[in-house]
Design a protein around this motif. Structure first.
Motif, PDB file in Angstrom:
ATOM      1  N   CYS A  22       0.824  -1.212   0.000  1.00 14.30           N
ATOM      2  CA  CYS A  22       0.000   0.000   0.000  1.00 14.30           C
ATOM      3  C   CYS A  22       0.858   1.262   0.000  1.00 14.30           C
ATOM      4  CB  CYS A  22      -0.941  -0.007   1.201  1.00 14.30           C
ATOM      5  SG  CYS A  22      -2.236  -1.249   1.098  1.00 14.30           S
ATOM      6  N   GLU A  29       1.275   6.741  -6.893  1.00 20.97           N
ATOM      7  CA  GLU A  29       0.226   7.712  -7.230  1.00 20.97           C
ATOM      8  C   GLU A  29       0.709   9.137  -7.017  1.00 20.97           C
ATOM      9  OE1 GLU A  29      -2.314   6.899  -8.852  1.00 20.97           O
ATOM     10  OE2 GLU A  29      -2.568   4.778  -8.412  1.00 20.97           O
ATOM     11  N   LEU A  36      -5.690  12.776  -5.742  1.00 25.34           N
ATOM     12  CA  LEU A  36      -6.840  12.124  -5.122  1.00 25.34           C
ATOM     13  C   LEU A  36      -6.515  10.678  -4.759  1.00 25.34           C
ATOM     14  CD1 LEU A  36      -9.763  12.111  -4.184  1.00 25.34           C
ATOM     15  CD2 LEU A  36     -10.410  11.466  -6.515  1.00 25.34           C
ATOM     16  N   TRP A  37      -5.972   9.934  -5.717  1.00 26.58           N
ATOM     17  CA  TRP A  37      -5.625   8.540  -5.438  1.00 26.58           C
ATOM     18  C   TRP A  37      -4.488   8.437  -4.435  1.00 26.58           C
ATOM     19  CZ3 TRP A  37      -8.696   4.742  -5.955  1.00 26.58           C
ATOM     20  CH2 TRP A  37      -9.671   4.755  -6.937  1.00 26.58           C
ATOM     21  N   LEU A  39      -4.057  10.447  -1.902  1.00 22.91           N
ATOM     22  CA  LEU A  39      -4.690  10.624  -0.597  1.00 22.91           C
ATOM     23  C   LEU A  39      -5.450   9.374  -0.171  1.00 22.91           C
ATOM     24  CD1 LEU A  39      -6.053  14.268  -0.886  1.00 22.91           C
ATOM     25  CD2 LEU A  39      -4.316  13.427   0.701  1.00 22.91           C
ATOM     26  N   ILE A  40      -6.189   8.780  -1.105  1.00 25.29           N
ATOM     27  CA  ILE A  40      -6.972   7.581  -0.782  1.00 25.29           C
ATOM     28  C   ILE A  40      -6.064   6.442  -0.340  1.00 25.29           C
ATOM     29  CG2 ILE A  40      -8.440   5.775  -1.780  1.00 25.29           C
ATOM     30  CD1 ILE A  40      -9.711   8.030  -3.512  1.00 25.29           C
ATOM     31  N   VAL A  41      -5.040   6.163  -1.121  1.00 26.74           N
ATOM     32  CA  VAL A  41      -4.175   5.029  -0.812  1.00 26.74           C
ATOM     33  C   VAL A  41      -3.285   5.339   0.392  1.00 26.74           C
ATOM     34  CG1 VAL A  41      -2.520   3.381  -1.751  1.00 26.74           C
ATOM     35  CG2 VAL A  41      -4.282   4.306  -3.216  1.00 26.74           C
ATOM     36  N   GLY A  43      -4.354   6.967   2.953  1.00 29.90           N
ATOM     37  CA  GLY A  43      -5.278   6.658   4.041  1.00 29.90           C
ATOM     38  C   GLY A  43      -5.368   5.160   4.287  1.00 29.90           C
ATOM     39  N   ILE A  44      -5.404   4.377   3.211  1.00 28.78           N
ATOM     40  CA  ILE A  44      -5.421   2.923   3.348  1.00 28.78           C
ATOM     41  C   ILE A  44      -4.139   2.437   4.005  1.00 28.78           C
ATOM     42  CG2 ILE A  44      -5.415   0.758   2.044  1.00 28.78           C
ATOM     43  CD1 ILE A  44      -7.272   2.162   0.010  1.00 28.78           C
TER      44      ILE A  44
END
Length: 63
Positions: A22, A29, A36-37, A39-41, A43-44
């Motif tokens: 991750c 990214e 955006l991606w 930030l999402i990944v 967070g994951i």
């Protein structure tokens, strides 16, 4: 986490592999300008760290 998830993640190498995957994906990214991606990944990745290392309690074998 469910009991079956806890059993799957008992070995340290699996927890490391998932978290590092991750983190690598998030880095990819960010390097490609996909905010955006990224930030999402990211967070994951933080969720993986928190769940699999910070609050994870390995099962103890009964004596």
């Amino acid at each position: 986490m469910k009991e079956k998830d806890l059993l799957f993640f008992q070995p340290l190498w699996r927890r490391l592999a998932v978290t590092l995957f991750c983190a690598g994906w998030a880095s990819w990214e960010w390097l490609n300008g996909q905010t955006l991606w990224g930030l999402i990944v990211s967070g994951i990745t933080l969720y993986c760290y928190w769940t699999l290392f910070h609050t994870f309690e390995p099962r103890r074998e009964p004596d």
